[in-house]
Scaffold this motif. Structure first.
Motif, PDB file in Angstrom:
ATOM      1  N   GLY A 172     112.194  38.591   0.683  1.00  0.00           N
ATOM      2  CA  GLY A 172     113.092  38.485  -0.624  1.00  0.00           C
ATOM      3  C   GLY A 172     112.298  37.491  -1.403  1.00  0.00           C
ATOM      4  O   GLY A 172     111.227  37.458  -1.979  1.00  0.00           O
ATOM      5  N   GLY A 173     113.296  36.530  -2.064  1.00  0.00           N
ATOM      6  CA  GLY A 173     112.710  35.529  -2.966  1.00  0.00           C
ATOM      7  C   GLY A 173     111.379  34.559  -2.676  1.00  0.00           C
ATOM      8  O   GLY A 173     110.879  33.947  -3.467  1.00  0.00           O
ATOM      9  N   ASP A 174     111.163  34.771  -1.286  1.00  0.00           N
ATOM     10  CA  ASP A 174     109.980  33.802  -0.698  1.00  0.00           C
ATOM     11  C   ASP A 174     108.672  34.753  -0.815  1.00  0.00           C
ATOM     12  O   ASP A 174     107.684  34.182   0.005  1.00  0.00           O
ATOM     13  N   GLY A 175     108.585  35.902  -0.966  1.00  0.00           N
ATOM     14  CA  GLY A 175     107.597  36.679  -1.170  1.00  0.00           C
ATOM     15  C   GLY A 175     107.434  37.490   0.114  1.00  0.00           C
ATOM     16  O   GLY A 175     108.277  38.138   0.372  1.00  0.00           O
ATOM     17  N   LEU A 176     106.211  37.821   0.539  1.00  0.00           N
ATOM     18  CA  LEU A 176     105.935  38.709   1.593  1.00  0.00           C
ATOM     19  C   LEU A 176     104.618  38.319   2.179  1.00  0.00           C
ATOM     20  O   LEU A 176     103.820  37.443   1.772  1.00  0.00           O
ATOM     21  N   ILE A 177     104.324  38.746   3.581  1.00  0.00           N
ATOM     22  CA  ILE A 177     103.185  38.629   4.369  1.00  0.00           C
ATOM     23  C   ILE A 177     102.784  40.000   4.686  1.00  0.00           C
ATOM     24  O   ILE A 177     103.441  40.622   5.345  1.00  0.00           O
ATOM     25  N   LEU A 178     101.420  40.211   4.508  1.00  0.00           N
ATOM     26  CA  LEU A 178     100.525  41.418   5.009  1.00  0.00           C
ATOM     27  C   LEU A 178      99.655  40.969   5.846  1.00  0.00           C
ATOM     28  O   LEU A 178      98.689  40.278   5.456  1.00  0.00           O
ATOM     29  N   VAL A 179      99.522  41.580   6.987  1.00  0.00           N
ATOM     30  CA  VAL A 179      98.378  41.334   8.021  1.00  0.00           C
ATOM     31  C   VAL A 179      97.827  42.672   8.164  1.00  0.00           C
ATOM     32  O   VAL A 179      98.520  43.821   8.321  1.00  0.00           O
ATOM     33  N   ALA A 180      96.475  42.666   7.904  1.00  0.00           N
ATOM     34  CA  ALA A 180      95.775  44.033   7.998  1.00  0.00           C
ATOM     35  C   ALA A 180      94.596  43.653   8.737  1.00  0.00           C
ATOM     36  O   ALA A 180      93.705  43.106   8.194  1.00  0.00           O
ATOM     37  N   ASP A 181      94.366  44.488   9.783  1.00  0.00           N
ATOM     38  CA  ASP A 181      93.006  44.300  10.699  1.00  0.00           C
ATOM     39  C   ASP A 181      92.849  42.797  10.891  1.00  0.00           C
ATOM     40  O   ASP A 181      91.665  42.421  10.932  1.00  0.00           O
ATOM     41  N   GLY A 182      93.642  41.908  11.340  1.00  0.00           N
ATOM     42  CA  GLY A 182      93.334  40.684  11.363  1.00  0.00           C
ATOM     43  C   GLY A 182      93.386  39.716  10.391  1.00  0.00           C
ATOM     44  O   GLY A 182      93.509  38.311  10.529  1.00  0.00           O
ATOM     45  N   GLU A 183      93.433  40.177   9.166  1.00  0.00           N
ATOM     46  CA  GLU A 183      93.241  39.445   7.837  1.00  0.00           C
ATOM     47  C   GLU A 183      94.853  39.286   7.257  1.00  0.00           C
ATOM     48  O   GLU A 183      95.300  40.097   7.179  1.00  0.00           O
ATOM     49  N   ALA A 184      95.277  38.083   7.165  1.00  0.00           N
ATOM     50  CA  ALA A 184      96.791  37.844   6.608  1.00  0.00           C
ATOM     51  C   ALA A 184      96.734  37.520   5.211  1.00  0.00           C
ATOM     52  O   ALA A 184      95.770  36.797   4.579  1.00  0.00           O
ATOM     53  N   ALA A 185      97.357  37.989   4.347  1.00  0.00           N
ATOM     54  CA  ALA A 185      97.606  37.572   2.963  1.00  0.00           C
ATOM     55  C   ALA A 185      99.164  37.446   2.666  1.00  0.00           C
ATOM     56  O   ALA A 185     100.178  38.167   2.969  1.00  0.00           O
ATOM     57  N   ALA A 186      99.650  35.936   2.328  1.00  0.00           N
ATOM     58  CA  ALA A 186     100.754  35.648   1.877  1.00  0.00           C
ATOM     59  C   ALA A 186     101.017  35.425   0.697  1.00  0.00           C
ATOM     60  O   ALA A 186     100.177  34.661  -0.035  1.00  0.00           O
ATOM     61  N   VAL A 187     101.911  36.254  -0.105  1.00  0.00           N
ATOM     62  CA  VAL A 187     102.057  36.178  -1.692  1.00  0.00           C
ATOM     63  C   VAL A 187     103.514  36.006  -1.883  1.00  0.00           C
ATOM     64  O   VAL A 187     104.309  36.334  -1.560  1.00  0.00           O
ATOM     65  N   PRO A 188     103.469  35.062  -3.033  1.00  0.00           N
ATOM     66  CA  PRO A 188     104.740  34.660  -3.294  1.00  0.00           C
ATOM     67  C   PRO A 188     105.437  35.532  -4.065  1.00  0.00           C
ATOM     68  O   PRO A 188     104.870  36.421  -4.680  1.00  0.00           O
ATOM     69  N   ALA A 189     106.808  35.498  -4.162  1.00  0.00           N
ATOM     70  CA  ALA A 189     107.447  36.599  -4.910  1.00  0.00           C
ATOM     71  C   ALA A 189     107.209  36.319  -6.472  1.00  0.00           C
ATOM     72  O   ALA A 189     106.803  35.285  -7.016  1.00  0.00           O
ATOM     73  N   VAL A 190     107.041  37.489  -7.371  1.00  0.00           N
ATOM     74  CA  VAL A 190     106.548  37.468  -8.753  1.00  0.00           C
ATOM     75  C   VAL A 190     107.958  37.193  -9.409  1.00  0.00           C
ATOM     76  O   VAL A 190     109.123  37.766  -9.159  1.00  0.00           O
ATOM     77  N   PRO A 191     108.048  36.180 -10.084  1.00  0.00           N
ATOM     78  CA  PRO A 191     109.353  35.801 -11.252  1.00  0.00           C
ATOM     79  C   PRO A 191     109.806  36.954 -11.523  1.00  0.00           C
ATOM     80  O   PRO A 191     109.032  37.640 -12.338  1.00  0.00           O
ATOM     81  N   SER A 192     110.921  37.111 -11.419  1.00  0.00           N
ATOM     82  CA  SER A 192     111.682  38.324 -12.176  1.00  0.00           C
ATOM     83  C   SER A 192     113.263  37.940 -12.195  1.00  0.00           C
ATOM     84  O   SER A 192     114.017  37.284 -11.664  1.00  0.00           O
ATOM     85  N   VAL A 193     113.926  38.492 -13.518  1.00  0.00           N
ATOM     86  CA  VAL A 193     115.310  38.539 -13.577  1.00  0.00           C
ATOM     87  C   VAL A 193     115.966  39.666 -12.615  1.00  0.00           C
ATOM     88  O   VAL A 193     115.629  40.677 -12.781  1.00  0.00           O
ATOM     89  N   CYS A 194     116.668  39.119 -11.670  1.00  0.00           N
ATOM     90  CA  CYS A 194     117.115  40.039 -10.547  1.00  0.00           C
ATOM     91  C   CYS A 194     118.683  40.813 -11.174  1.00  0.00           C
ATOM     92  O   CYS A 194     119.533  40.198 -11.173  1.00  0.00           O
ATOM     93  N   ALA A 195     118.400  42.190 -11.485  1.00  0.00           N
ATOM     94  CA  ALA A 195     119.908  42.936 -11.816  1.00  0.00           C
ATOM     95  C   ALA A 195     120.353  43.379 -10.705  1.00  0.00           C
ATOM     96  O   ALA A 195     121.489  43.662 -10.371  1.00  0.00           O
ATOM     97  N   ASP A 196     119.187  43.927  -9.855  1.00  0.00           N
ATOM     98  CA  ASP A 196     119.936  44.652  -8.554  1.00  0.00           C
ATOM     99  C   ASP A 196     118.735  44.922  -7.683  1.00  0.00           C
ATOM    100  O   ASP A 196     117.728  45.251  -8.046  1.00  0.00           O
ATOM    101  N   PRO A 197     118.874  44.222  -6.312  1.00  0.00           N
ATOM    102  CA  PRO A 197     117.650  44.359  -5.323  1.00  0.00           C
ATOM    103  C   PRO A 197     117.509  45.733  -4.805  1.00  0.00           C
ATOM    104  O   PRO A 197     116.563  45.768  -3.985  1.00  0.00           O
TER     105      PRO A 197
END
Length: 301
Positions: A226-251
């Motif tokens: 959600g608002g904390d972004g996401l985590i992607l693990v691919a073949d043992g390599e992890a990427a934690a990315v924060p949420a992109v700032p956005s005005v939320c009209a509808d999730p």
């Protein structure tokens, strides 16, 4: 048990998925009329990221069919895999005050829930670089459960075989959601879940702890926060990315949009960092508009 299926990237990836296409209404915006459904939402995002997609579904010939067909044509998801037949087309309402969550449904016995393995050409599934199954579709009934098995079992040897847990308490118990995941798990090379769903299937813990447990079973794991972004693990390599700032009209549909964008970039050989950032961007774009497909009316790829 870790899935041992080998995945082969493609420069112009093709996704195959199946599910319900539903009419979308909004409790606070009675004039709103849209279309949506988890698998279709992800396929749409895959296309808009630059890929190709085939979406198999079944539509009833009721008053909603012309609108749904027109929407499929507008967004590039119309194909011979869209079949006619069934009692009615399902409707979901955003913000309907349903005790199970933020959606209300009129779907039991709908045309979409009648999509059977015999409605899909195995060869078409085998041609795809990505085969996606949505948990909400797999848990609808015994027919869709069999179709989920068929899709996973028909994937080609080099395909990315993806599963979105997408648990809906109104449709399936936590035990049922876990059971379906476990049955499909040995052939899955990608699993997407939000944090609650990830804890449901892999146990409690922090997002990183849960993602590591998932990565012990599958080469690719996407956990949306959600608002904390996401985590992607691919073949043992992890990427934690924060949420992109956005005005939320509808999730609505944001997780599906993130999934589709992520799958596209992984399928063409992109790094986890690139795929994760594309997923975050797609989710942020989606929430700025009303409805799952609202962003397609104003945004260019």
């Amino acid at each position: 048990m870790v899935c041992l299926r080998e995945f082969e990237p493609s420069p112009t990836p093709l996704l195959f998925t199946a599910g319900e296409l539903m009419v979308e209404r909004h409790a606070r915006h009675p004039e709103h009329l849209g279309a949506g459904g988890a698998a279709a939402n992800a396929a749409l995002a895959f296309i808009r990221a630059g890929g190709r997609a085939v979406f198999a579904c079944r539509l009833a010939e009721d008053e909603h069919r012309p609108f749904l067909v027109a929407e499929l044509e507008r967004v590039g998801l119309a194909s011979p895999a869209v079949l006619l037949g069934g009692p009615f087309n399902a409707v979901y309402t955003i913000g309907a005050g349903c005790p199970y969550g933020r959606f209300g449904y009129h779907r039991q016995g709908s045309a979409g829930g009648g999509l059977a393995p015999g409605d899909i050409e195995r060869e078409k599934v085998a041609e795809a670089d990505v085969v996606l199954v949505s948990g909400v579709f797999a848990c609808l009934n015994e027919t869709t459960r069999a179709t989920a098995d068929f899709l996973v079992g028909s994937a080609g040897p080099g395909a990315l075989v993806a599963y979105d847990v997408n648990h809906r308490p109104a449709l399936a118990s936590p035990e049922r959601a876990r059971e379906v995941y476990e049955e499909l798990s040995p052939l899955l090379t990608f699993v997407k879940a939000d944090l609650d769903e990830a804890r449901l299937i892999w146990g409690s813990g922090s997002p990183l702890e849960v993602s590591r447990r998932g990565a012990e079973r599958h080469p690719h794991i996407l956990i949306t926060l959600g608002g904390d972004g996401l985590i992607l693990v691919a073949d043992g390599e992890a990427a934690a990315v924060p949420a992109v700032p956005s005005v939320c009209a509808d999730p609505t549909g944001a997780g599906d949009a993130a999934l589709g964008a992520c799958l596209f970039h992984l399928a063409r050989g992109g790094s986890p960092e690139v795929a994760a950032r594309a997923a975050a961007d797609a989710g942020a774009l989606c929430v700025r508009h009303l409805g799952a497909w609202g962003y397609t009316r104003t945004a260019r790829r």
